[in-house]
Design a protein around this motif. Structure first.
Motif, PDB file in Angstrom:
ATOM      1  N   THR A  26       0.832  -1.203   0.000  1.00 50.60           N
ATOM      2  CA  THR A  26       0.000   0.000   0.000  1.00 50.60           C
ATOM      3  C   THR A  26       0.867   1.254   0.000  1.00 50.60           C
ATOM      4  N   LEU A  27       1.892   1.280   0.841  1.00 44.87           N
ATOM      5  CA  LEU A  27       2.762   2.457   0.928  1.00 44.87           C
ATOM      6  C   LEU A  27       3.556   2.675  -0.358  1.00 44.87           C
ATOM      7  N   SER A  28       3.875   1.594  -1.044  1.00 39.03           N
ATOM      8  CA  SER A  28       4.620   1.723  -2.307  1.00 39.03           C
ATOM      9  C   SER A  28       3.750   2.281  -3.424  1.00 39.03           C
ATOM     10  N   GLN A  29       2.439   2.295  -3.208  1.00 42.35           N
ATOM     11  CA  GLN A  29       1.509   2.774  -4.232  1.00 42.35           C
ATOM     12  C   GLN A  29       0.939   4.155  -3.909  1.00 42.35           C
ATOM     13  N   LEU A  30       1.611   4.884  -3.005  1.00 45.58           N
ATOM     14  CA  LEU A  30       1.132   6.224  -2.667  1.00 45.58           C
ATOM     15  C   LEU A  30       1.275   7.151  -3.864  1.00 45.58           C
ATOM     16  N   THR A  31       0.267   7.977  -4.040  1.00 39.91           N
ATOM     17  CA  THR A  31       0.255   8.977  -5.112  1.00 39.91           C
ATOM     18  C   THR A  31      -0.201  10.298  -4.509  1.00 39.91           C
ATOM     19  N   PRO A  32      -0.053  11.387  -5.256  1.00 39.21           N
ATOM     20  CA  PRO A  32      -0.587  12.654  -4.741  1.00 39.21           C
ATOM     21  C   PRO A  32      -2.090  12.575  -4.449  1.00 39.21           C
ATOM     22  N   LEU A  33      -2.812  11.719  -5.146  1.00 38.23           N
ATOM     23  CA  LEU A  33      -4.248  11.577  -4.913  1.00 38.23           C
ATOM     24  C   LEU A  33      -4.544  10.848  -3.601  1.00 38.23           C
ATOM     25  N   ASN A  34      -3.848   9.734  -3.335  1.00 39.95           N
ATOM     26  CA  ASN A  34      -4.228   8.893  -2.196  1.00 39.95           C
ATOM     27  C   ASN A  34      -3.361   9.053  -0.954  1.00 39.95           C
ATOM     28  N   GLU A  35      -2.278   9.800  -1.019  1.00 36.24           N
ATOM     29  CA  GLU A  35      -1.349   9.890   0.106  1.00 36.24           C
ATOM     30  C   GLU A  35      -2.003  10.434   1.377  1.00 36.24           C
ATOM     31  N   GLU A  36      -2.736  11.514   1.274  1.00 38.52           N
ATOM     32  CA  GLU A  36      -3.396  12.075   2.454  1.00 38.52           C
ATOM     33  C   GLU A  36      -4.465  11.135   2.988  1.00 38.52           C
ATOM     34  N   PHE A  37      -5.168  10.442   2.090  1.00 37.35           N
ATOM     35  CA  PHE A  37      -6.198   9.488   2.513  1.00 37.35           C
ATOM     36  C   PHE A  37      -5.573   8.332   3.285  1.00 37.35           C
ATOM     37  N   GLN A  38      -4.460   7.795   2.786  1.00 39.59           N
ATOM     38  CA  GLN A  38      -3.781   6.699   3.480  1.00 39.59           C
ATOM     39  C   GLN A  38      -3.285   7.148   4.856  1.00 39.59           C
ATOM     40  N   ASN A  39      -2.795   8.380   4.942  1.00 41.73           N
ATOM     41  CA  ASN A  39      -2.369   8.935   6.224  1.00 41.73           C
ATOM     42  C   ASN A  39      -3.563   9.030   7.169  1.00 41.73           C
ATOM     43  N   PHE A  40      -4.694   9.485   6.656  1.00 38.62           N
ATOM     44  CA  PHE A  40      -5.934   9.592   7.425  1.00 38.62           C
ATOM     45  C   PHE A  40      -6.363   8.227   7.963  1.00 38.62           C
ATOM     46  N   ILE A  41      -6.366   7.215   7.104  1.00 39.03           N
ATOM     47  CA  ILE A  41      -6.742   5.862   7.511  1.00 39.03           C
ATOM     48  C   ILE A  41      -5.829   5.378   8.637  1.00 39.03           C
ATOM     49  N   THR A  42      -4.540   5.581   8.461  1.00 43.07           N
ATOM     50  CA  THR A  42      -3.581   5.111   9.460  1.00 43.07           C
ATOM     51  C   THR A  42      -3.781   5.820  10.793  1.00 43.07           C
ATOM     52  N   ARG A  43      -3.970   7.133  10.761  1.00 45.39           N
ATOM     53  CA  ARG A  43      -4.130   7.902  11.998  1.00 45.39           C
ATOM     54  C   ARG A  43      -5.438   7.595  12.706  1.00 45.39           C
ATOM     55  N   TYR A  44      -6.537   7.611  11.969  1.00 40.32           N
ATOM     56  CA  TYR A  44      -7.843   7.519  12.621  1.00 40.32           C
ATOM     57  C   TYR A  44      -8.377   6.101  12.742  1.00 40.32           C
ATOM     58  N   ALA A  45      -8.378   5.349  11.653  1.00 37.06           N
ATOM     59  CA  ALA A  45      -8.902   3.984  11.751  1.00 37.06           C
ATOM     60  C   ALA A  45      -7.999   3.127  12.637  1.00 37.06           C
ATOM     61  N   TRP A  46      -6.707   3.107  12.303  1.00 40.33           N
ATOM     62  CA  TRP A  46      -5.778   2.218  12.993  1.00 40.33           C
ATOM     63  C   TRP A  46      -5.186   2.845  14.251  1.00 40.33           C
ATOM     64  N   GLY A  47      -4.928   4.151  14.251  1.00 40.99           N
ATOM     65  CA  GLY A  47      -4.277   4.802  15.382  1.00 40.99           C
ATOM     66  C   GLY A  47      -5.215   5.289  16.457  1.00 40.99           C
ATOM     67  N   ASP A  48      -6.487   5.458  16.121  1.00 41.36           N
ATOM     68  CA  ASP A  48      -7.443   5.946  17.113  1.00 41.36           C
ATOM     69  C   ASP A  48      -8.467   4.869  17.468  1.00 41.36           C
ATOM     70  N   ILE A  49      -9.162   4.322  16.483  1.00 42.18           N
ATOM     71  CA  ILE A  49     -10.240   3.369  16.759  1.00 42.18           C
ATOM     72  C   ILE A  49      -9.706   1.980  17.120  1.00 42.18           C
ATOM     73  N   TRP A  50      -8.812   1.421  16.317  1.00 40.29           N
ATOM     74  CA  TRP A  50      -8.323   0.060  16.586  1.00 40.29           C
ATOM     75  C   TRP A  50      -7.448  -0.012  17.831  1.00 40.29           C
ATOM     76  N   THR A  51      -7.008   1.109  18.368  1.00 42.09           N
ATOM     77  CA  THR A  51      -6.174   1.088  19.577  1.00 42.09           C
ATOM     78  C   THR A  51      -6.969   1.363  20.843  1.00 42.09           C
ATOM     79  N   ARG A  52      -8.250   1.624  20.718  1.00 47.05           N
ATOM     80  CA  ARG A  52      -9.064   1.892  21.906  1.00 47.05           C
ATOM     81  C   ARG A  52      -9.070   0.656  22.812  1.00 47.05           C
TER      82      ARG A  52
END
Length: 127
Positions: A26-52
């Motif tokens: 996934t990280l190897s496929q980052l583009t200007p279009l999806n980079e911020e979205f992937q960062n968002f997923i990592t921070r909020y889905a995995w870093g906030d919700i899955w760590t509760r």
């Protein structure tokens, strides 16, 4: 907690649940279009919700799979079926979850998921 801390915490959980190979791809496929979205997923889905602390990862996997069955999100469902094993979910538990989903999500959704789960099991067994 700062965004960078959420990102690092999320990346640790994301790798533990989905596996390094998936995350690296996934990280190897980052583009200007999806980079911020992937960062968002990592921070909020995995870093906030899955760590509760309120639910174990095993339970979160089961809930996630059930919701993806109901929403008919095949690509995400396949990914989470595979990832569930990293959280201690068994094949028998997945079978029971799919059976239960037939009642609440409908037979077509459960039937499609049975086929998808078999594909995942076959791929895992082939390795």
């Amino acid at each position: 907690m700062k965004d960078e801390e959420h990102y690092q915490q999320g990346m640790n959980v994301r790798r533990a649940v989905l596996g390094d190979k998936h995350v690296d791809r996934t990280l190897s496929q980052l583009t200007p279009l999806n980079e911020e979205f992937q960062n968002f997923i990592t921070r909020y889905a995995w870093g906030d919700i899955w760590t509760r602390p309120g639910l174990e990862r095993h339970t979160r996997s089961m809930i996630t799979i059930a919701m993806l069955i109901a929403l008919n999100r095949e690509a995400e469902l396949k990914m989470h079926l595979r990832a569930a094993f990293n959280n201690g979910v068994t094949r028998d538990e997945l079978k029971e979850l799919i059976m239960h989903s037939a009642l609440y999500c409908g037979l077509p959704a459960a039937n499609a998921t049975m086929h998808l789960a078999q594909q995942v099991f076959d791929e895992i067994d082939a390795k």
